[in-house]
Design a protein around this motif. Structure first.
Motif, PDB file in Angstrom:
ATOM      1  N   LEU A 295       0.963  -1.066  -0.063  1.00 35.23           N
ATOM      2  CA  LEU A 295      -0.062  -0.081  -0.074  1.00 35.23           C
ATOM      3  C   LEU A 295       0.952   1.135  -0.157  1.00 35.23           C
ATOM      4  CD1 LEU A 295      -2.578  -1.294   2.552  1.00 35.23           C
ATOM      5  CD2 LEU A 295      -3.175  -0.636   0.232  1.00 35.23           C
TER       6      LEU A 295
ATOM      7  N   GLN B   1      -2.439  12.591  -8.142  1.00 36.32           N
ATOM      8  CA  GLN B   1      -3.668  12.135  -8.343  1.00 36.32           C
ATOM      9  C   GLN B   1      -3.581  11.254  -9.977  1.00 36.32           C
ATOM     10  OE1 GLN B   1      -7.131  12.065  -6.467  1.00 36.32           O
ATOM     11  NE2 GLN B   1      -7.179  10.132  -7.830  1.00 36.32           N
TER      12      GLN B   1
ATOM     13  N   ARG C 164      -0.714  -0.729  -4.421  1.00 41.95           N
ATOM     14  CA  ARG C 164      -2.071  -0.192  -4.315  1.00 41.95           C
ATOM     15  C   ARG C 164      -1.817   1.142  -3.742  1.00 41.95           C
ATOM     16  NH1 ARG C 164      -4.940  -3.938  -0.538  1.00 41.95           N
ATOM     17  NH2 ARG C 164      -2.824  -4.731  -0.049  1.00 41.95           N
ATOM     18  N   VAL C 165      -2.485   2.213  -4.311  1.00 42.71           N
ATOM     19  CA  VAL C 165      -2.222   3.688  -4.053  1.00 42.71           C
ATOM     20  C   VAL C 165      -3.549   4.318  -3.420  1.00 42.71           C
ATOM     21  CG1 VAL C 165      -1.460   6.102  -4.504  1.00 42.71           C
ATOM     22  CG2 VAL C 165      -0.702   3.890  -5.882  1.00 42.71           C
ATOM     23  N   THR C 166      -3.478   4.812  -2.159  1.00 40.29           N
ATOM     24  CA  THR C 166      -4.553   5.734  -1.788  1.00 40.29           C
ATOM     25  C   THR C 166      -4.218   6.960  -1.607  1.00 40.29           C
ATOM     26  OG1 THR C 166      -5.243   3.724   0.097  1.00 40.29           O
ATOM     27  CG2 THR C 166      -5.925   6.103   0.707  1.00 40.29           C
ATOM     28  N   PHE C 167      -5.263   8.078  -2.167  1.00 39.26           N
ATOM     29  CA  PHE C 167      -4.747   9.219  -2.587  1.00 39.26           C
ATOM     30  C   PHE C 167      -5.383  10.140  -1.164  1.00 39.26           C
ATOM     31  CE2 PHE C 167      -4.191   8.084  -6.683  1.00 39.26           C
ATOM     32  CZ  PHE C 167      -2.784   8.484  -6.878  1.00 39.26           C
TER      33      PHE C 167
ATOM     34  N   PHE D 133       0.386   1.404   5.410  1.00 38.25           N
ATOM     35  CA  PHE D 133       1.118   1.869   4.540  1.00 38.25           C
ATOM     36  C   PHE D 133       2.688   1.454   4.414  1.00 38.25           C
ATOM     37  CE2 PHE D 133      -2.664   4.928   4.433  1.00 38.25           C
ATOM     38  CZ  PHE D 133      -3.045   4.475   3.431  1.00 38.25           C
TER      39      PHE D 133
ATOM     40  N   GLY E  36     -10.554   4.094   5.994  1.00 39.93           N
ATOM     41  CA  GLY E  36      -9.345   4.911   5.242  1.00 39.93           C
ATOM     42  C   GLY E  36      -9.023   4.753   3.854  1.00 39.93           C
ATOM     43  N   ASN E  37     -10.122   4.043   3.283  1.00 45.60           N
ATOM     44  CA  ASN E  37      -9.889   4.025   1.697  1.00 45.60           C
ATOM     45  C   ASN E  37      -8.663   3.157   1.477  1.00 45.60           C
ATOM     46  OD1 ASN E  37     -10.108   4.720  -0.949  1.00 45.60           O
ATOM     47  ND2 ASN E  37      -9.599   6.746  -1.057  1.00 45.60           N
ATOM     48  N   ILE E  38      -8.692   2.019   1.836  1.00 49.34           N
ATOM     49  CA  ILE E  38      -7.556   1.158   1.253  1.00 49.34           C
ATOM     50  C   ILE E  38      -8.041   0.370   0.294  1.00 49.34           C
ATOM     51  CG2 ILE E  38      -5.824  -0.515   1.880  1.00 49.34           C
ATOM     52  CD1 ILE E  38      -5.564   1.139   4.766  1.00 49.34           C
ATOM     53  N   ALA E  39      -7.281   0.427  -0.995  1.00 48.49           N
ATOM     54  CA  ALA E  39      -7.754  -0.583  -1.994  1.00 48.49           C
ATOM     55  C   ALA E  39      -7.742  -1.880  -1.802  1.00 48.49           C
ATOM     56  CB  ALA E  39      -6.930  -0.036  -3.332  1.00 48.49           C
TER      57      ALA E  39
ATOM     58  N   ARG F 146     -11.560  -0.028   0.884  1.00 48.85           N
ATOM     59  CA  ARG F 146     -12.436   0.782  -0.243  1.00 48.85           C
ATOM     60  C   ARG F 146     -13.499   0.172  -0.711  1.00 48.85           C
ATOM     61  NH1 ARG F 146      -8.754   2.439  -4.998  1.00 48.85           N
ATOM     62  NH2 ARG F 146      -7.770   3.587  -3.310  1.00 48.85           N
TER      63      ARG F 146
ATOM     64  N   ASP G 212     -13.949   8.533  -4.419  1.00 50.93           N
ATOM     65  CA  ASP G 212     -12.478   8.552  -4.860  1.00 50.93           C
ATOM     66  C   ASP G 212     -12.541   8.780  -6.550  1.00 50.93           C
ATOM     67  OD1 ASP G 212      -9.596   7.459  -3.649  1.00 50.93           O
ATOM     68  OD2 ASP G 212      -9.843   6.442  -5.560  1.00 50.93           O
TER      69      ASP G 212
ATOM     70  N   GLN H  15     -12.999  12.429  -7.004  1.00 49.58           N
ATOM     71  CA  GLN H  15     -11.892  13.170  -6.774  1.00 49.58           C
ATOM     72  C   GLN H  15     -10.679  13.053  -7.949  1.00 49.58           C
ATOM     73  OE1 GLN H  15     -10.387  13.412  -2.945  1.00 49.58           O
ATOM     74  NE2 GLN H  15     -12.331  14.458  -2.448  1.00 49.58           N
ATOM     75  N   ALA H  16     -11.056  11.865  -8.702  1.00 50.67           N
ATOM     76  CA  ALA H  16     -10.012  11.583  -9.992  1.00 50.67           C
ATOM     77  C   ALA H  16     -10.572  12.126 -11.163  1.00 50.67           C
ATOM     78  CB  ALA H  16      -9.519  10.259  -9.864  1.00 50.67           C
TER      79      ALA H  16
END
Lengths: 277, 222
Positions: A46, A54, A73-76, A92, B167-170, B174, B182, B185-186
């Motif tokens: 992560l 982004q 895997r990315v969290t923005f 992370f 916390g929006n973790i893929a 998520r 998400d 926002q992209a």
């Protein structure tokens, strides 16, 4: 012959309803068993990344996947928010912050094995959507004039409490002597990506957002922008930091972000590339 | 379109139901028929997530999930993992914020059962267990269907608590609702629109199920 039973007196039918219940129970149980809980260990590392990345970062990740066959895997989010989550134990392995103060704070807390590394520098732009009457110039005279004439209703920046681009936007507005007057007109984005989102809507007259977002074709066609002189604010040093849980893939990606290929992508998205020391 | 997010939402919904249906049955039955000290308090606690701002619930959950809190510390010492920002933590949060959606419809349908029906069952020699299976459950099933549909829809839709605690973790926390946020926002409005349409459809199905069972229940009661 017996008379037909009165359905009112016998109440609801028993057998089908119980079957119904058992079937739903069985469906729930089997579906739950099938779904399982998502496994953590088997998945790719992560990465927590500032929202200013982004658009550039997915391209870098894509290239990394193609060249190494490995994935991340990315969290923005806003750098401050991501730092808080890392302190609270979010799993992370790598943090790409829009400001070096956050990576320094994490290293000082012992959450990283080493120090942060600056890999690019961000810039701010003044942006106004096509429908906005705001004059877009790098000197921000248009914003000052609209504010003076009472014609500026809503102006978007990222939240200066925890988003580096928001902090720098505040510095720019203070530098131009506009802060006190514009304060009550601000739309605060949760991160700079959301601030850009707000700035591009008809409800906002404009905003100070990341160049790396305004430069993308999809966004650029929504309005006009002007690059703000970097001398008006402290640098937006995009800094990467390997965190304690980092394993091999995260380390490989960390060095890949510093590679010439990745730096070329960053440059294409308007980031200034630091000269090698 | 983020299919992985839908998978996580569905897994979360099904696991929530798997935990919550037996738990709610116990709570709802006790609240419907037992008179015990603190019953009003239990009823109020069950209803609390309905009126509590999701951010308040999210804040307290996040605090209690951290490694140096009682619950989070205990979980970490047993499993070696952190409860915050994990699927398991999300599941626990989901069970808590869905409590009223599961308990209340089940409780109402238990309350609607006439006491003399249960007495008749006991007089006929049925044990408590068979009374439950053969008399109470078949009579209360519309409440269960409502509870299933409402909990399912609410789990798919919950946003604030999930974002704060997960916390929006893929691939881990998520959910579909977070993925929509998400994608917006992209600036990926196409994906956001597709996912929103799927959630809209699922919500319409859920509310139809609730309304249909309510109507059938009314008709059968006369």
């Amino acid at each position: 012959m017996r008379p037909e039973p009165d359905s009112r007196r016998t109440g609801p039918r028993y057998t089908p309803s119980r079957r119904h219940l058992l079937i739903s129970a069985a469906v729930v149980a089997s579906a739950a068993a099938l779904c399982g809980t998502p496994a953590r260990a088997a998945e790719s590392p992560l990465v927590a990344a500032a929202s200013s990345l982004q658009f550039a970062l997915p391209e870098i990740v894509h290239l990394f996947e193609r060249e190494t066959g490995r994935s991340v895997r990315v969290t923005f989010g806003s750098s401050g928010n991501l730092m808080r989550q890392i302190i609270q134990g979010a799993p992370f392995e790598l943090f790409l912050s829009a400001d070096e103060s956050y990576t320094r704070a994490l290293a000082a807390r012992g959450l990283a094995p080493g120090e942060g590394k600056i890999f690019a520098q961000g810039r701010l732009v003044l942006f106004a959507a096509s429908g906005s009457a705001l004059k877009v110039d790098a000197d921000m005279t248009g914003v000052g004039a609209a504010l003076g004439a009472g014609k500026l209703r809503r102006f978007s920046i990222a939240n200066p409490e925890h988003a580096p681009y928001g902090m720098r936007a505040r510095e720019v507005l203070r530098h131009k002597g506009l802060w006190e007057k514009i304060k009550s007109r601000l739309l605060l984005g949760e991160n700079v990506s959301q601030a850009a989102q707000f700035a591009a809507t008809p409800g906002a007259d404009g905003g100070l957002i990341a160049y790396s977002i305004a430069i993308t074709p999809n966004f650029a066609k929504r309005g006009r922008s002007a690059l703000i002189p970097s001398a008006w604010h402290a640098p937006l040093n995009q800094t990467m930091l390997l965190l304690n849980p980092a394993e091999e893939t995260a380390r490989a990606f960390h060095s890949f972000v510093g590679s010439a290929e990745a730096q070329a992508i960053l440059a294409r998205y308007g980031f200034t590339i630091p000269s090698p020391q | 379109m983020d299919w992985r997010a839908f998978e996580i939402s569905l897994a979360l919904a099904f696991w929530t139901l798997a935990v919550l249906v037996p738990l709610s049955t116990l709570i709802a039955r006790a609240l419907a028929w037992r008179r015990f000290p603190g019953r009003g308090l239990v009823e109020a606690l069950v209803a609390l997530p309905l009126v509590l701002p999701p951010t308040v619930l999210g804040f307290y959950l996040l605090e209690s999930f951290s490694a140096d809190s009682l619950l989070g510390g205990f979980y970490q010492s047993v499993t070696g993992e952190l409860l915050a920002f994990s699927f398991q933590g999300l599941l626990l949060a989901s069970v808590i914020f869905n409590l009223p959606f599961a308990v209340q419809p089940i409780q109402r349908s238990f309350e609607a059962i006439q006491p003399n029906i249960r007495e008749a069952a006991w007089v006929s020699g049925l044990s408590n267990w068979s009374t439950f299976w053969r008399i109470e459950l078949p009579l209360a099933w519309p409440g269960f269907v409502s509870a299933l549909a409402l909990t399912f829809a609410h789990t798919l839709g919950e946003f604030g608590v999930v974002l704060m605690v997960g916390g929006n973790i893929a691939g881990e926390t998520r959910t579909a609702a977070i993925a929509i946020y998400d994608r917006v926002q992209a600036f990926d409005n196409a994906a956001a629109a597709q996912m929103s349409a799927v959630l809209l459809l699922l919500s319409i199905v859920a509310i139809s199920v609730v309304n249909l069972t309510a109507r059938r229940q009314r008709r059968s009661r006369g």
